[in-house]
Design a protein around this motif. Structure first.
Motif, short mmCIF file in Angstrom:
data_model
loop_
_atom_site.label_atom_id
_atom_site.label_comp_id
_atom_site.label_asym_id
_atom_site.label_seq_id
_atom_site.Cartn_x
_atom_site.Cartn_y
_atom_site.Cartn_z
N LEU A 5 33.97 54.47 36.01
CA LEU A 5 33.79 53.22 36.74
C LEU A 5 34.87 53.04 37.80
O LEU A 5 36.06 53.06 37.50
CB LEU A 5 33.82 52.04 35.77
N ASP A 6 34.44 52.87 39.04
CA ASP A 6 35.35 52.54 40.13
C ASP A 6 35.76 51.07 40.04
O ASP A 6 34.93 50.21 39.74
CB ASP A 6 34.66 52.79 41.48
N GLU A 7 37.01 50.80 40.36
CA GLU A 7 37.50 49.42 40.31
C GLU A 7 36.69 48.51 41.23
O GLU A 7 36.43 47.35 40.90
CB GLU A 7 38.97 49.39 40.71
N ARG A 8 36.26 49.03 42.37
CA ARG A 8 35.53 48.20 43.33
C ARG A 8 34.16 47.79 42.80
O ARG A 8 33.56 46.83 43.29
CB ARG A 8 35.37 48.94 44.66
N GLY A 55 28.39 52.64 43.10
CA GLY A 55 28.57 51.22 43.30
C GLY A 55 27.37 50.43 43.75
O GLY A 55 27.51 49.31 44.23
N ASP A 73 31.64 44.07 30.03
CA ASP A 73 32.44 45.12 29.40
C ASP A 73 31.64 45.89 28.36
O ASP A 73 31.81 47.10 28.22
CB ASP A 73 33.69 44.51 28.76
N TYR A 95 33.46 47.02 39.50
CA TYR A 95 33.52 46.16 38.31
C TYR A 95 32.94 44.77 38.57
O TYR A 95 32.09 44.28 37.81
CB TYR A 95 34.96 46.07 37.82
N GLY A 96 33.37 44.11 39.63
CA GLY A 96 32.92 42.76 39.91
C GLY A 96 31.50 42.66 40.43
O GLY A 96 30.95 41.55 40.54
N LYS A 140 30.03 54.76 39.74
CA LYS A 140 30.91 55.31 40.76
C LYS A 140 30.41 55.03 42.18
O LYS A 140 31.19 54.63 43.05
CB LYS A 140 31.08 56.81 40.55
N ASP A 176 34.81 55.93 31.84
CA ASP A 176 35.96 56.37 32.62
C ASP A 176 35.60 56.70 34.07
O ASP A 176 36.48 57.00 34.88
CB ASP A 176 36.64 57.57 31.96
#
Length: 400
Positions: free
Chosen positions: A346-349, A122, A332, A351-352, A120, A344
């Motif tokens: 994990l922030d979308e920002r 990051g 993943d 992921y990469g 979260k 659940d």
């Protein structure tokens, strides 16, 4: 060279991912400490996740960089006072908690200050790819520059406590006051810079007494530096541990009434032998380099960013070459296994920023990069992975 991952058998058996000792997010990790303390002080939205801790009006967290639970337990003669707290002989609680993955300073300090797991906040490693630029970002030194509030947008627990009327302060080296990592992880209330560690102990005690409800953080870094340079069983490291032991005792002797002091750390550390079997040089290994665009993380916790389209091949090769000594997961798989926090969360920002392949050391081995990371590759003591020596940190309590 002959790869140490290949024993004299036809098919090496890779480590099962479910054998990795995943950090205890949500019940016993560094990310749970400040929310537990703040919840006991009545700060709205905080959860008391560490059940062993009881509320106090005044709370102090003293974080000693690099002081793992196992290293402390192995050196009772150098740290008699701290060792006595491990056994709860002073009426407090002495237990190990988990740092989080990877067990490294930038990630752990962000977890401490925000009360959030890496999934979260990051900051998923020592270095991580910035998906916006494609560059590796050093999250400890904050290079290359990126906007701190874009990189980590959540408020810190210190900020929320300060807004709730808790007297909040950080007492540390003046060098850290304006760093981006401090701004996004350890800010809120007031910052007090002192060069002398003894002065920090004295000032931390004063700040605790300054409010009916207080939350104070203080920090010491030099033990970690000696461990990296000389190893965690060196005379230099032992000397630092003796000094740290005296610092904690100095602070304890000045605690104001109704205070709970918590001594903890950001990670443990292990010594890695200087031989080819223990130090696998990515920059000299054509197999590991094939299909890799960027190598991130650090020696014992690697983020591997593949050339587009080569992700599956890189995962296969890294498992074949390293799978007996490292837990090797796809992005993943690592997320679903909870390495960085609950899936659940994990922030979308974020992921990469995580590698296409994530490799966490099981054995006493590292993946160095002698050309691109000469200083890091030369370290004697290292950390980052999920082994107990790196992952378990003390949570030692003294109450006044």
């Amino acid at each position: 060279m002959i790869h140490p991952a290949w024993p004299d058998q036809e098919e090496p058996a890779p480590l099962a991912l479910d054998s990795a000792p995943v950090p205890q997010y949500g019940r016993g990790s560094l990310a749970d400490l400040l929310p537990t303390l703040a919840a006991g002080q009545g700060v709205t939205g905080m959860t008391a996740a560490i059940a062993e801790l009881t509320p106090a009006d005044r709370n102090c967290v003293f974080l000693i960089d690099g002081l793992g639970w196992e290293q402390l337990a192995a050196h009772p003669d150098e740290a008699p006072f701290l060792t006595s707290l491990m056994g709860s002989s002073r009426g407090g609680t002495g237990l190990p908690i988990t740092a989080g993955f990877p067990a490294t300073t930038a990630t752990s300090l962000a977890s401490v200050g925000t009360g959030l797991p890496p999934a979260k906040h990051g900051l998923p490693g020592y270095t991580a790819r910035n998906p916006e630029t494609g560059e590796l970002m050093n999250q400890l030194r904050w290079k290359p520059w990126t906007s701190p509030r874009v990189w980590q947008p959540y408020p810190t627990v210190f900020q929320l406590a300060d807004e709730a009327g808790v007297h909040t302060a950080q007492v540390s080296s003046p060098a850290f006051e304006e760093t981006p990592l401090t701004k996004i992880a350890l800010s809120g209330g007031t910052f007090h810079g002192r060069l002398s560690a003894e002065d920090r102990m004295d000032l931390a005690a004063e700040q605790l007494a300054a409010g009916d409800r207080s939350l104070v953080y203080t920090y010491y870094s030099e033990l970690d530096g000696k461990g990296h340079r000389f190893g965690v069983d060196s005379d230099a490291w032992r000397g630092q541990l003796m000094y740290v032991d005296r610092l904690v005792q100095r602070l304890v002797e000045q605690l104001p009434p109704r205070t709970a002091l918590y001594v903890t750390a950001d990670h443990g550390m292990i010594d890695i032998p200087f031989d080819e079997q223990s130090r696998i040089d990515f920059d000299e290994d054509w197999e590991l380099r094939a299909g890799v665009a960027l190598l991130g993380g650090e020696g014992r916790a690697r983020h591997v960013y593949a050339v587009p389209g080569a992700e599956s091949d890189v995962l296969t090769v890294w498992r074949e070459v390293l799978g007996e000594q490292f837990w090797v997961a796809s992005r993943d798989e690592a997320i679903e296994a909870g390495w960085f926090g609950r899936p659940d969360e994990l922030d979308e920002r974020v992921y990469g920023r995580i590698g296409d392949v994530v490799a966490a050391a099981h054995d006493d081995v590292v993946i160095t990069a002698s050309v691109n990371e000469p200083n890091e590759s030369a370290m004697a003591g290292m950390h980052g992975s999920m082994t107990p020596a790196e992952q378990l940190v003390p949570l030692l309590e003294v109450r006044s």
